[in-house]
Design a protein around this motif. Structure first.
Motif, PDB file in Angstrom:
ATOM      1  N   PRO A  50       0.807  -1.230   0.000  1.00 27.10           N
ATOM      2  CA  PRO A  50       0.000   0.000   0.000  1.00 27.10           C
ATOM      3  C   PRO A  50       0.838   1.278   0.000  1.00 27.10           C
ATOM      4  O   PRO A  50       0.438   2.299  -0.551  1.00 27.10           O
ATOM      5  CB  PRO A  50      -0.838  -0.126   1.263  1.00 27.10           C
ATOM      6  N   GLY A  51       2.011   1.225   0.592  1.00 25.58           N
ATOM      7  CA  GLY A  51       2.840   2.425   0.647  1.00 25.58           C
ATOM      8  C   GLY A  51       3.833   2.540  -0.478  1.00 25.58           C
ATOM      9  O   GLY A  51       4.700   3.425  -0.449  1.00 25.58           O
ATOM     10  N   CYS A  52       3.684   1.723  -1.489  1.00 27.66           N
ATOM     11  CA  CYS A  52       4.634   1.750  -2.615  1.00 27.66           C
ATOM     12  C   CYS A  52       4.600   3.108  -3.310  1.00 27.66           C
ATOM     13  O   CYS A  52       3.537   3.658  -3.613  1.00 27.66           O
ATOM     14  CB  CYS A  52       4.287   0.641  -3.604  1.00 27.66           C
ATOM     15  N   GLU A  53       5.793   3.649  -3.534  1.00 30.97           N
ATOM     16  CA  GLU A  53       5.876   4.983  -4.128  1.00 30.97           C
ATOM     17  C   GLU A  53       5.810   4.977  -5.660  1.00 30.97           C
ATOM     18  O   GLU A  53       5.749   6.040  -6.277  1.00 30.97           O
ATOM     19  CB  GLU A  53       7.181   5.645  -3.695  1.00 30.97           C
ATOM     20  N   LEU A  54       5.814   3.798  -6.251  1.00 35.62           N
ATOM     21  CA  LEU A  54       5.712   3.749  -7.715  1.00 35.62           C
ATOM     22  C   LEU A  54       4.334   4.238  -8.155  1.00 35.62           C
ATOM     23  O   LEU A  54       3.314   3.818  -7.585  1.00 35.62           O
ATOM     24  CB  LEU A  54       5.946   2.324  -8.226  1.00 35.62           C
ATOM     25  N   PRO A  55       4.246   5.142  -9.139  1.00 37.52           N
ATOM     26  CA  PRO A  55       2.932   5.645  -9.578  1.00 37.52           C
ATOM     27  C   PRO A  55       2.079   4.525 -10.163  1.00 37.52           C
ATOM     28  O   PRO A  55       2.591   3.617 -10.814  1.00 37.52           O
ATOM     29  CB  PRO A  55       3.285   6.678 -10.661  1.00 37.52           C
ATOM     30  N   ASP A  56       0.785   4.612  -9.867  1.00 35.62           N
ATOM     31  CA  ASP A  56      -0.145   3.598 -10.358  1.00 35.62           C
ATOM     32  C   ASP A  56      -0.770   4.083 -11.668  1.00 35.62           C
ATOM     33  O   ASP A  56      -1.214   5.234 -11.756  1.00 35.62           O
ATOM     34  CB  ASP A  56      -1.243   3.334  -9.327  1.00 35.62           C
ATOM     35  N   PRO A  57      -0.821   3.236 -12.693  1.00 34.42           N
ATOM     36  CA  PRO A  57      -1.383   3.684 -13.993  1.00 34.42           C
ATOM     37  C   PRO A  57      -2.860   4.021 -13.924  1.00 34.42           C
ATOM     38  O   PRO A  57      -3.366   4.722 -14.800  1.00 34.42           O
ATOM     39  CB  PRO A  57      -1.131   2.480 -14.909  1.00 34.42           C
ATOM     40  N   TYR A  58      -3.557   3.531 -12.868  1.00 33.90           N
ATOM     41  CA  TYR A  58      -5.007   3.743 -12.804  1.00 33.90           C
ATOM     42  C   TYR A  58      -5.400   4.849 -11.845  1.00 33.90           C
ATOM     43  O   TYR A  58      -6.581   5.008 -11.544  1.00 33.90           O
ATOM     44  CB  TYR A  58      -5.712   2.448 -12.398  1.00 33.90           C
ATOM     45  N   ASP A  59      -4.435   5.616 -11.361  1.00 36.69           N
ATOM     46  CA  ASP A  59      -4.784   6.727 -10.477  1.00 36.69           C
ATOM     47  C   ASP A  59      -5.773   7.647 -11.178  1.00 36.69           C
ATOM     48  O   ASP A  59      -5.510   8.140 -12.284  1.00 36.69           O
ATOM     49  CB  ASP A  59      -3.533   7.521 -10.089  1.00 36.69           C
ATOM     50  N   GLY A  60      -6.920   7.863 -10.542  1.00 38.40           N
ATOM     51  CA  GLY A  60      -7.951   8.726 -11.117  1.00 38.40           C
ATOM     52  C   GLY A  60      -8.878   8.026 -12.074  1.00 38.40           C
ATOM     53  O   GLY A  60      -9.839   8.632 -12.551  1.00 38.40           O
ATOM     54  N   LEU A  61      -8.615   6.746 -12.389  1.00 40.71           N
ATOM     55  CA  LEU A  61      -9.450   6.024 -13.347  1.00 40.71           C
ATOM     56  C   LEU A  61     -10.419   5.048 -12.680  1.00 40.71           C
ATOM     57  O   LEU A  61     -11.368   4.602 -13.319  1.00 40.71           O
ATOM     58  CB  LEU A  61      -8.572   5.248 -14.347  1.00 40.71           C
ATOM     59  N   VAL A  62     -10.161   4.701 -11.401  1.00 42.00           N
ATOM     60  CA  VAL A  62     -11.070   3.788 -10.702  1.00 42.00           C
ATOM     61  C   VAL A  62     -12.367   4.520 -10.422  1.00 42.00           C
ATOM     62  O   VAL A  62     -12.370   5.639  -9.890  1.00 42.00           O
ATOM     63  CB  VAL A  62     -10.437   3.280  -9.383  1.00 42.00           C
TER      64      VAL A  62
END
Length: 539
Positions: free
Chosen positions: A93-105
């Motif tokens: 959960p605390g992973c700093e890698l950006p998620d490709p679905y940020d804002g798309l869920v």
């Protein structure tokens, strides 16, 4: 229910689907349904690797516009990690890698900041096909046990996508082979109709076909609608050295503008929305044979530029590909437009026009072919004889005269349909159901009424006089259609003789008749001296 039982319930329907021919979209959605039933989550996606990007094929819980995106692997470290990992993996959960679905869920909370996610690469025959990703809005939703389940499920998911891809490729391959087989069949089988005629203009056209057919010159067939341009193209192919190779016909006017290039030149997978597999174009299907482009004047300007390049160097590129394909195709194009006018109007490229018209071939309209109309009518009568079940179909004298007098704005195609209708009407008049059980005559005669050309009589009578029929002296007007036709023929002969200074041979050529036949007709009609003293010498 135990986790093993859940896994079994999820995979049984997918295993059953492997043997079914399903649309790819439905197959993928069923896969995502199974994932969510096994591993409850807020979003799940199936992405296929296409070059250096991952393309979403099916999503649940993500905004609809996700399907239109391409995720560049180099710009998405989480997706890159999934592709490189040998097994399913979970991101803390605390992973700093950006998620490709940020804002798309899809969520009422809007942009997602804290969530749990995991995924698995899907590999088919030692090649990485794509990834399956799961996202949850709640941190800590996924457990190590869930990761193991996803890892076990990954093999079945890979089999599902492999089956879908394979079935699609097989279906596409079958369709491509069917088109190619049909092209071979069309090239090898005798045509339902053949070129028929004896008039001078027809003989001249036939001589030109026989001259240019053995060559590989590009031929531009011109002529009005319905004159038989496609039949002419078939004849050019049959008389060429490519007769045993495919003959592929394309009606350019029937192609949607956004699919013209794909149909002609082909495309690769992912070239555009809906391009799920690589597909050859009509040029490649016709390789070694003849490609007939009907209504060439309807091609968009962009497609004209690409067509010109193929004609110049024999190379083409499928849409979305940088690779060159070399083809060996003899091109025959046809149009009912005046392409020179289209060039002047800016609707057709001048360089393509000159490249297409290496050998222009005009198909004459039926009205210029004289008594060829009766020869063609005979061919159509024989064809319809079988359809109506008659022993013989024939034309009455009045019907023949009407056919000769008709202007035929629809040319041979109009004649074909007219004979078909007339044969049906004439056979209907002889049908036992309408004749109280009497047997159908072995010989059925088509009369003027069956043809529906009663107006031809008025036209012929009007042409034979100097004033409209409605104003003519009824006592002096021809009493029968035969008299009207005779008067019309006398007038045409007189005009031809006058135009050629009384030379019968020249007049006969202009009328599409043999000189001896014209002389006999003039004698029968009593017009041997028409035209100011007819001369019978050959010029």
């Amino acid at each position: 229910m135990t986790r093993s039982a859940q896994l079994l319930d999820a995979i049984v329907p997918l295993i059953a689907d492997l043997a079914q021919e399903l649309p790819a979209e439905l197959r993928y959605q069923r896969l995502l349904d199974a994932v969510r039933s096994l591993l409850p989550c807020d979003a799940v996606a199936l992405l296929q690797l296409d070059g250096d990007a991952l393309v979403p094929l099916a999503v649940q819980g993500l905004s609809p516009d996700t399907l239109g995106r391409r995720f560049a692997v180099a710009e998405q470290p989480r997706l890159k990690a999934l592709l490189e990992a040998p097994r399913a993996m979970r991101f803390a959960p605390g992973c700093e890698l950006p998620d490709p679905y940020d804002g798309l869920v899809e969520s009422e909370e809007g942009t997602l900041e804290v969530h749990d996610c995991m995924g698995s690469a899907l590999r088919v025959q030692d090649h990485t096909w794509g990834v399956l990703t799961l996202d949850a809005l709640q941190a800590g939703r996924f457990s190590p046990a869930d990761l193991r389940v996803l890892d076990a499920f990954g093999s079945l998911a890979a089999a599902t996508v492999a089956a879908g891809s394979r079935l699609h490729q097989l279906a596409q391959g079958i369709e491509d082979e069917r088109e190619r087989a049909e092209a071979f069949r069309l090239a090898a089988s005798p045509a339902r109709h053949t070129l028929v005629g004896q008039s001078p203009v027809f003989r001249q056209m036939r001589a030109e076909i026989e001259l240019v057919a053995p060559s590989d010159l590009t031929v531009l067939v011109t002529g009005e609608t319905g004159v038989g341009k496609e039949l002419t193209a078939r004849e050019l192919h049959q008389l060429s050295s490519r007769a045993g190779k495919p003959l592929v016909s394309v009606n350019c006017a029937a192609l949607p503008e956004n699919l013209v290039e794909s149909e002609l030149f082909g495309h690769v997978r992912g070239a555009f929305s809906g391009a799920l597999a690589e597909r050859p174009g009509r040029f490649e299907v016709a390789n070694g044979g003849t490609l007939f482009l009907d209504e060439i004047g309807e091609l968009p300007l962009v497609a004209q530029a690409k067509l010109l390049r193929v004609l110049q160097d024999g190379q083409l590129q499928r849409i979305g590909s940088d690779r060159e394909h070399r083809v060996d195709v003899r091109l025959v194009a046809a149009t009912n437009r005046d392409l020179a006018d289209e060039v002047r109007a800016g609707r057709f490229r001048a360089d393509l026009y000159h490249r297409l018209s290496v050998y222009p071939l005009r198909v004459p309209p039926l009205r210029e072919r004289g008594r060829d109309v009766l020869l063609l009518a005979g061919a159509f009568l024989e064809e319809n004889r079988r359809r109506v079940g008659a022993r013989s179909l024939r034309l009455s004298a009045d019907a023949q005269a009407a056919l000769l007098a008709h202007p035929w704005p629809g040319n041979v195609r109009e004649l074909e349909y007219l004979i078909a209708r007339a044969a049906l009407k004439a056979a209907g008049r002889s049908d036992p159901a309408s004749n109280r059980g009497t047997a159908r005559p072995r010989i059925v005669t088509l009369d003027l009424h069956d043809l529906g050309l009663e107006d031809a009589r008025a036209a012929a009578a009007s042409a034979a006089g100097e004033q409209p029929a409605a104003q003519a002296d009824t006592a002096a007007a021809p009493a029968t259609l035969r008299e009207a036709i005779d008067a019309y023929q006398k007038r045409l002969i007189a005009q031809a003789l006058a135009a050629h200074d009384g030379n019968v041979a020249a007049a006969a050529r202009a009328l599409g008749l043999d000189r001896a036949n014209l002389a006999r007709l003039m004698k029968r009609l009593g017009c041997s001296d028409t035209g100011g003293g007819a001369r019978h010498s050959v010029p």
